[in-house]
Every structure is written in C-alpha cells, then in structure tokens.
Enzyme design. Structure first.
Site: not given
Ligand code: 13P
Length: 265
Positions: A11, A13, A101, A103, A173, A179, A219
């Site tokens: 992803n 982003k 997701h 976010e 997640e 992140g 992560s």
């Molecule tokens: P990170 O791997 O940066 O923690 O992000 C995970 C994520 O949100 C994948 O959709």
C-alpha cells in the site's frame, strides 16, 4: 496445515510520483516474477494506476504482480466530485481494491456503512476486495480488540454472499502498529487473526472461514515478516512504509513464499 496462498500487498498510500512509481513497479515485477507460492499486489495512488499497470503487465514471470486501488466509490457514475467508480478502476486494469483502511476510517472519517457499500459494489463489479479492520490503542487497552474486529468484519461484510467470499481478503491492521515501528507480537497477531476467522465462521460457515485469507498489517519489515507469516492464521501481509523500498518489499514477498515452501516441504 492450511492450503491458503499467502498474499502480500504494497500500500503505497499518498507517496511517490510518476517516475519513482514506475521504477518501483518495474523492480518489484522483475524480482518477484520467479516466486510462485505467494501472491503480490501493489496499490499505487490513483494518478499512477495506468502507468504502473502497464509496467506490471510488461513484466513476465511465475508470479504476476496484481494492480490494486487504495479506494473506490460505490456509485456507478454521476455527480460525485472527486470519486472514482469501480468500472473506471477496471478500465485502467485494477483487479482489487482496499476498503476500510484505518486511515480512511479514522483520518478521512468513513463509516462502516459506507465501507460496506464499497465492499458490496466492488464485488458486484467483479473486483476483489481487501477489507481492513483493526483496533485503536485505547480499544486494545480496554480489552476490546476482538470485539472491534468482529464488529468491523460483520459490518463490512453485511450482505456479502458466501459464494463471493473467495474474492475477499481481510487485512488485520491494529491502528497503533501502523507506521509506528511497533508491531503486534506474532502471538498477539495470531490471536486476533484466529478470532477474526471465528467471526467469519459464524457468518459464512467453517469452510469459507478456513479458505479466507487474513493478512497482517502494521510495521511489517523483512526482519519480522517470516515470524508473523508462519503463524497458522496469518496469510501474508499488507505493507505500508516497507513497500516503498523494492528490496524490503521483495524480501517480504519472499518470506511469505518461503513460509509455504517450509510448510509443504
Ligand atoms: P506500515 O507498514 O507503514 O505500518 O503501514 C501499514 C498499512 O497501513 C498498510 O495498509
């Protein structure tokens, strides 16, 4: 031992621009081409879907990297400024979409109801769906992890038929792990995945629950991927930060592939 093929998603982003996006896709497609025990998919930002898809198609190999979209809208066309329909995504070669997701849930403010509309519309349009679920830190501290995951899974998949579940992947997640560099321990992640599989069994029956892939996200790095992916209910990962580095993403796909090889061999 499960017969589920692990799936690793990248992803991206809201990162990268055209040149870097194409370059990253090129390297990933070339280097994961020889693996045949795991699936890989990348989710570039909307403006680069077509270019990245063209790069992925041009690469050949045993494992073809699929093209995914980070978001989608459930209406088919009309006055929805800024939104992108399923058929537009299919038009540019998208095969799978993310829905829910964290976010989009917690930064953009999407509701369970909207997420469910997207899931159903994507499946009706013939797209695969990755439904993301996961608890926030305060919910985890209150012992609500499994309840939050169960509710998001039930809302997200309401109205989805058992026969459509072959095209659904769940991504667990935990929000506090995204992140942050903080990863769930393999045991904690396994516990959450097992509970989500229980929710799927209650909704769709045991056979569907056993066949549905549940990815872990938050992560994931080359150094922790193998241990996470070797848990019995963890079927690959959804990768954010590490998916922007070709070496790291390829190493994570290799870890998923090696888990299967080890289980079979
Ligand atoms: P990170 O791997 O940066 O923690 O992000 C995970 C994520 O949100 C994948 O959709």
């Amino acid at each position: 031992m499960s017969q589920r093929t692990p799936i690793v998603g990248g992803n991206w982003k809201m990162n990268l621009h055209a040149r870097d996006a194409k370059q990253l896709a090129e390297v990933i497609a070339q280097r994961v081409g020889g693996l045949d025990k795991a699936e890989a998919v990348v989710f570039p930002p909307f403006p680069y879907l077509l270019q990245v898809g063209t790069v992925l198609k041009a690469a050949s190999g045993g494992l073809t990297v699929k093209l995914g979209a980070q978001d989608c809208y459930h209406e088919s066309n009309g006055a929805f400024t800024g939104e992108v329909s399923m058929s537009m995504l299919k038009d540019v070669g998208v095969e799978t979409v993310l829905a829910g997701h964290s976010e989009r849930r917690h930064v953009i403010g999407e509701s369970d109801e909207l997420i469910n509309r997207k899931v159903r519309a994507a499946l009706e349009a013939g797209l695969d769906v990755v439904l993301c679920v996961g608890e926030k830190l305060e919910q985890r501290e209150l012992g609500q992890t499994d309840a939050v995951n169960a509710a998001q899974t039930q809302y997200g998949l309401a109205g989805v038929g058992a026969g459509q579940m072959g095209r659904v992947v769940i991504a667990y997640e935990p929000v506090w792990a995204i992140g942050t560099g903080r990863t769930a321990t393999p045991d904690d992640a396994q516990g959450a995945h097992r509970a989500i599989r229980g929710t799927l069994a209650a909704m769709f029956g045991d056979k569907v629950a056993q066949a549905t892939r549940i990815q872990y996200g938050g992560s994931v790095k080359p150094s922790n991927a193998a241990e996470l992916f070797s848990q019995p209910d963890i079927d690959g990962g959804l990768i954010g930060g590490a998916s922007l580095k070709a070496d790291d993403f390829v190493a994570i796909v290799e870890a998923a592939s090696a888990t299967v090889a080890a289980a079979v061999g």
